[in-house]
Design a protein around this motif. Structure first.
Motif, PDB file in Angstrom:
ATOM      1  N   ALA B  28     -11.403  -3.476  -4.173  1.00  0.00           N
ATOM      2  CA  ALA B  28     -10.554  -4.263  -3.292  1.00  0.00           C
ATOM      3  C   ALA B  28      -9.281  -4.628  -4.040  1.00  0.00           C
ATOM      4  O   ALA B  28      -9.340  -5.279  -5.086  1.00  0.00           O
ATOM      5  CB  ALA B  28     -11.287  -5.520  -2.841  1.00  0.00           C
ATOM      6  N   THR B  30      -4.774  -5.198  -3.308  1.00  0.00           N
ATOM      7  CA  THR B  30      -3.520  -5.006  -2.591  1.00  0.00           C
ATOM      8  C   THR B  30      -2.692  -3.934  -3.297  1.00  0.00           C
ATOM      9  O   THR B  30      -1.918  -3.212  -2.686  1.00  0.00           O
ATOM     10  CB  THR B  30      -2.728  -6.323  -2.561  1.00  0.00           C
ATOM     11  OG1 THR B  30      -3.609  -7.369  -2.154  1.00  0.00           O
ATOM     12  CG2 THR B  30      -1.571  -6.237  -1.605  1.00  0.00           C
ATOM     13  N   GLY B  31      -2.877  -3.865  -4.586  1.00  0.00           N
ATOM     14  CA  GLY B  31      -2.203  -2.856  -5.387  1.00  0.00           C
ATOM     15  C   GLY B  31      -2.794  -2.865  -6.785  1.00  0.00           C
ATOM     16  O   GLY B  31      -3.460  -3.813  -7.184  1.00  0.00           O
ATOM     17  N   VAL B  32      -2.570  -1.788  -7.518  1.00  0.00           N
ATOM     18  CA  VAL B  32      -3.067  -1.700  -8.888  1.00  0.00           C
ATOM     19  C   VAL B  32      -1.955  -1.142  -9.775  1.00  0.00           C
ATOM     20  O   VAL B  32      -1.323  -0.137  -9.427  1.00  0.00           O
ATOM     21  CB  VAL B  32      -4.305  -0.770  -8.984  1.00  0.00           C
ATOM     22  CG1 VAL B  32      -4.835  -0.749 -10.419  1.00  0.00           C
ATOM     23  CG2 VAL B  32      -5.398  -1.210  -8.029  1.00  0.00           C
ATOM     24  N   LEU B  33      -1.706  -1.826 -10.872  1.00  0.00           N
ATOM     25  CA  LEU B  33      -0.717  -1.337 -11.830  1.00  0.00           C
ATOM     26  C   LEU B  33      -1.478  -0.598 -12.937  1.00  0.00           C
ATOM     27  O   LEU B  33      -2.369  -1.149 -13.577  1.00  0.00           O
ATOM     28  CB  LEU B  33       0.074  -2.505 -12.422  1.00  0.00           C
ATOM     29  CG  LEU B  33       0.883  -3.322 -11.404  1.00  0.00           C
ATOM     30  CD1 LEU B  33       1.560  -4.515 -12.089  1.00  0.00           C
ATOM     31  CD2 LEU B  33       1.932  -2.444 -10.725  1.00  0.00           C
ATOM     32  N   GLY B  44      -3.618   5.042  -3.505  1.00  0.00           N
ATOM     33  CA  GLY B  44      -3.531   3.929  -2.572  1.00  0.00           C
ATOM     34  C   GLY B  44      -2.580   2.878  -3.095  1.00  0.00           C
ATOM     35  O   GLY B  44      -1.757   3.174  -3.952  1.00  0.00           O
ATOM     36  N   PRO B  45      -2.667   1.661  -2.572  1.00  0.00           N
ATOM     37  CA  PRO B  45      -3.735   1.110  -1.737  1.00  0.00           C
ATOM     38  C   PRO B  45      -3.741   1.673  -0.312  1.00  0.00           C
ATOM     39  O   PRO B  45      -2.732   2.181   0.163  1.00  0.00           O
ATOM     40  CB  PRO B  45      -3.426  -0.386  -1.735  1.00  0.00           C
ATOM     41  CG  PRO B  45      -1.938  -0.440  -1.904  1.00  0.00           C
ATOM     42  CD  PRO B  45      -1.605   0.688  -2.829  1.00  0.00           C
ATOM     43  N   VAL B  63      -2.174  -5.698   5.560  1.00  0.00           N
ATOM     44  CA  VAL B  63      -1.829  -5.411   4.167  1.00  0.00           C
ATOM     45  C   VAL B  63      -2.930  -4.522   3.599  1.00  0.00           C
ATOM     46  O   VAL B  63      -4.113  -4.832   3.758  1.00  0.00           O
ATOM     47  CB  VAL B  63      -1.728  -6.725   3.361  1.00  0.00           C
ATOM     48  CG1 VAL B  63      -1.481  -6.425   1.887  1.00  0.00           C
ATOM     49  CG2 VAL B  63      -0.605  -7.599   3.916  1.00  0.00           C
ATOM     50  N   PRO B  64      -2.563  -3.420   2.957  1.00  0.00           N
ATOM     51  CA  PRO B  64      -3.605  -2.534   2.423  1.00  0.00           C
ATOM     52  C   PRO B  64      -4.469  -3.266   1.417  1.00  0.00           C
ATOM     53  O   PRO B  64      -3.983  -4.069   0.624  1.00  0.00           O
ATOM     54  CB  PRO B  64      -2.810  -1.398   1.774  1.00  0.00           C
ATOM     55  CG  PRO B  64      -1.452  -1.967   1.527  1.00  0.00           C
ATOM     56  CD  PRO B  64      -1.214  -2.968   2.619  1.00  0.00           C
ATOM     57  N   GLY B  65      -5.760  -2.989   1.460  1.00  0.00           N
ATOM     58  CA  GLY B  65      -6.677  -3.792   0.661  1.00  0.00           C
ATOM     59  C   GLY B  65      -7.671  -3.014  -0.179  1.00  0.00           C
ATOM     60  O   GLY B  65      -8.577  -3.610  -0.754  1.00  0.00           O
ATOM     61  N   ARG B  66      -7.518  -1.715  -0.249  1.00  0.00           N
ATOM     62  CA  ARG B  66      -8.481  -0.927  -1.042  1.00  0.00           C
ATOM     63  C   ARG B  66      -7.733   0.158  -1.804  1.00  0.00           C
ATOM     64  O   ARG B  66      -6.839   0.814  -1.267  1.00  0.00           O
ATOM     65  CB  ARG B  66      -9.526  -0.287  -0.130  1.00  0.00           C
ATOM     66  CG  ARG B  66     -10.562   0.572  -0.877  1.00  0.00           C
ATOM     67  CD  ARG B  66     -11.954   0.378  -0.343  1.00  0.00           C
ATOM     68  NE  ARG B  66     -12.447  -0.969  -0.601  1.00  0.00           N
ATOM     69  CZ  ARG B  66     -13.388  -1.292  -1.504  1.00  0.00           C
ATOM     70  NH1 ARG B  66     -13.943  -0.367  -2.248  1.00  0.00           N
ATOM     71  NH2 ARG B  66     -13.767  -2.536  -1.663  1.00  0.00           N
ATOM     72  N   ILE B  82      -4.379  -6.303  -8.372  1.00  0.00           N
ATOM     73  CA  ILE B  82      -3.697  -7.396  -7.678  1.00  0.00           C
ATOM     74  C   ILE B  82      -4.265  -7.551  -6.272  1.00  0.00           C
ATOM     75  O   ILE B  82      -4.473  -6.570  -5.549  1.00  0.00           O
ATOM     76  CB  ILE B  82      -2.175  -7.122  -7.613  1.00  0.00           C
ATOM     77  CG1 ILE B  82      -1.628  -6.997  -9.045  1.00  0.00           C
ATOM     78  CG2 ILE B  82      -1.461  -8.233  -6.850  1.00  0.00           C
ATOM     79  CD1 ILE B  82      -0.196  -6.548  -9.102  1.00  0.00           C
ATOM     80  N   ARG B  83      -4.525  -8.792  -5.912  1.00  0.00           N
ATOM     81  CA  ARG B  83      -4.982  -9.083  -4.554  1.00  0.00           C
ATOM     82  C   ARG B  83      -4.168 -10.247  -4.000  1.00  0.00           C
ATOM     83  O   ARG B  83      -3.853 -11.190  -4.714  1.00  0.00           O
ATOM     84  CB  ARG B  83      -6.464  -9.459  -4.545  1.00  0.00           C
ATOM     85  CG  ARG B  83      -7.381  -8.380  -5.078  1.00  0.00           C
ATOM     86  CD  ARG B  83      -8.802  -8.625  -4.626  1.00  0.00           C
ATOM     87  NE  ARG B  83      -8.916  -8.435  -3.164  1.00  0.00           N
ATOM     88  CZ  ARG B  83     -10.001  -8.760  -2.472  1.00  0.00           C
ATOM     89  NH1 ARG B  83     -11.027  -9.306  -3.071  1.00  0.00           N
ATOM     90  NH2 ARG B  83     -10.043  -8.557  -1.158  1.00  0.00           N
ATOM     91  N   SER B  84      -3.838 -10.180  -2.722  1.00  0.00           N
ATOM     92  CA  SER B  84      -3.081 -11.273  -2.114  1.00  0.00           C
ATOM     93  C   SER B  84      -3.573 -11.512  -0.702  1.00  0.00           C
ATOM     94  O   SER B  84      -4.230 -10.660  -0.104  1.00  0.00           O
ATOM     95  CB  SER B  84      -1.586 -10.957  -2.092  1.00  0.00           C
ATOM     96  OG  SER B  84      -1.317  -9.990  -1.104  1.00  0.00           O
ATOM     97  N   SER B  91      -0.955 -14.508  -5.045  1.00  0.00           N
ATOM     98  CA  SER B  91      -1.743 -13.325  -5.345  1.00  0.00           C
ATOM     99  C   SER B  91      -2.428 -13.537  -6.687  1.00  0.00           C
ATOM    100  O   SER B  91      -1.982 -14.350  -7.500  1.00  0.00           O
ATOM    101  CB  SER B  91      -0.864 -12.074  -5.379  1.00  0.00           C
ATOM    102  OG  SER B  91       0.131 -12.192  -6.376  1.00  0.00           O
TER     103      SER B  91
END
Ligand SMILES: [Zn+2]
Lengths: 346, 104
Positions: B28, B30-33, B44-45, B63-66, B82-84, B91
């Motif tokens: 899960a 919102t984005g991954v760095l 993705g996300p 908002v994309p979540g995966r 990151i999750r928001s 976030s």
């Protein structure tokens, strides 16, 4: 979502001195509507009317039945000769002044709206949930039904709307798209919602997602609001706060909705369908406020798209007729008898 | 054989995961760095999608979540998950150490 005050302009009849103007306006609008529709069908529409083929008519009825074009133009002209229901943002293309087009600027779409007739969408929950939680979610979804003709009602299993609270984030499929989601899979996700979730979040999130289920798109994707955003600041901000690439920011924030996918007119940053965006990424430093609850323009919009009760002696109004695109399920393309009728007076 | 491991949204992220080249981890986010270096790639996300009657993909609104982490090469990478709850809301960023072993 902000719409022009249609109902207030319905009052009163045009006087005789206006008849010639009305007639010529009516003919022009009917001709324009047909040209626009033909143009969408294959670019054949922009001939002989003075508009150039390369100039897009941005707000056009994509699948409006022929039977409604003239009636719609008649009504639009009667309601307000200044109204031009299919020429938003393209005044020069139709030989009208910008001022003449601005007051209503209604765009006609639409892709994912339900039939504009009273309907109950069934709702089931994919995971076990206590009755009070289920009732609370339904109550907030039905906030829209206080002013529109589509309501939500719980069913034990296999609802048309299927809610999960265990998936990622908050989302919903758009309008009739929920019918494409395989059985047993969620159409609307409310991650982590419990009875302990604040009431403000129920208003902000549940009502927003229910709006998507009714077919309403994101308000912050409107061209006018996107124009307020400083793109470079947005790329940096969302990279830091969301982990998004530039392409993701483009797709999620900076790509405006197609004008042809809109019914309403000017943007409403207080709409429940508008995300909040910080002033640190806008050109003027002011935030895009975003909606915390359904506001009056949202309610006016749902009344227009899903009118509570058609009145006898009504006539069809182009601007209030959501028209599913061909991609909509066949059973959402309605017959003549279900055209929406809107009273012409009072 | 590569593995597909899908971590549910409700699962707390561990501090570190061990994987083998070719494995895919869904989580899960919102984005991954992801740092350069070829150890981990992020896909993705994503938002959920469905297939309509005409074979077109249609997506949910939100908002994309995966996101998917793909183990690409041996080594260690520290990714930021990151999750928001909204585009302007708070976030959270969680560091995740991904240790990738060569396929064997
Ligand atoms: Zn949304």
């Amino acid at each position: 979502m902000e719409i022009a005050p249609i109902r207030s302009t319905l009052q009163g009849e045009p006087n005789m001195a206006d008849e010639d103007d009305l007639r010529s306006t009516l003919l022009a609008v009917a001709d324009l509507a047909r040209s626009a529709a033909e143009k969408l069908d294959g670019g054949r529409g922009a001939t002989g009317n003075g508009h150039r083929p390369e100039e897009p008519l941005t707000c056009t009825p994509r699948a409006l039945p022929d039977r409604l074009l003239v009636a719609a133009a008649q009504t639009a002209a009667r309601v307000n000769p200044m109204n031009s229901p299919v020429v938003s943002g393209s005044a020069s293309a139709v030989g009208a002044s910008t001022d003449a087009v601005e007051p209503l600027r209604i765009a006609v779409m639409t892709s994912k709206y339900w039939r504009p007739v009273p309907r109950t969408l069934t709702v089931s929950f994919l995971e076990a949930a206590d009755a009070d939680l289920r009732a609370r979610i339904l109550e907030h979804m039905n906030a829209w039904a206080t002013r529109g003709c589509i309501r939500f009602a719980e069913t034990a299993v296999d609802g048309e709307v299927r809610i999960s609270r265990e998936g990622d984030g908050f989302w919903s499929f758009l309008g009739t798209d929920i019918l494409h989601v395989p059985a047993g899979r969620p159409t609307l996700n409310l991650e982590g919602f419990t009875m302990a979730t604040p009431e403000s979040e129920y208003k902000r999130v549940v009502r927003h997602e229910a709006g998507h289920t009714l077919g309403f798109p994101h308000e912050h994707m409107r061209r006018e609001l996107i124009a307020r955003i400083d793109r470079e600041k947005a790329y940096l901000f969302f990279a830091r706060t969301q982990g998004w690439s530039r392409a993701m920011v483009d797709a999620q924030v900076l790509t405006p909705l197609d004008d042809a996918d809109l019914i309403a007119t000017r943007s409403d940053e207080n709409s429940i369908m508008c995300y909040q965006l910080p002033g640190s990424i806008t050109l003027d430093g002011r935030p895009i406020l975003g909606g915390l609850d359904i506001d009056e323009t949202d309610f006016s919009f749902v009344e227009m798209v899903y009118p509570p009760t058609p009145a006898p002696g009504s006539v069809a109004v182009l601007s209030t007729l959501p028209t599913p695109r061909a991609a909509a399920p066949a059973d959402e393309l309605w017959p003549t008898t279900e055209d929406v009728l809107v009273p012409m007076s009072s | 054989m590569p593995l597909l491991v899908d971590l549910p949204a409700s699962a707390e992220l561990p501090a570190a995961v061990s994987a083998t080249v070719g494995d895919v981890i869904g989580l899960a986010a919102t984005g991954v760095l992801v740092p350069d270096g070829g150890v981990v790639e992020v896909l993705g996300p994503f938002l959920p999608g469905a297939l309509d009657h005409d074979g077109r993909l249609t997506g949910a609104q939100g908002v994309p979540g995966r996101a998917l982490l793909v183990a690409r090469g041996p080594g260690t990478a520290v990714v930021e998950v990151i999750r928001s709850r909204g585009l302007a809301g708070p976030s959270t960023t969680t560091s995740l150490v991904v240790e990738v072993a060569a396929a064997g």
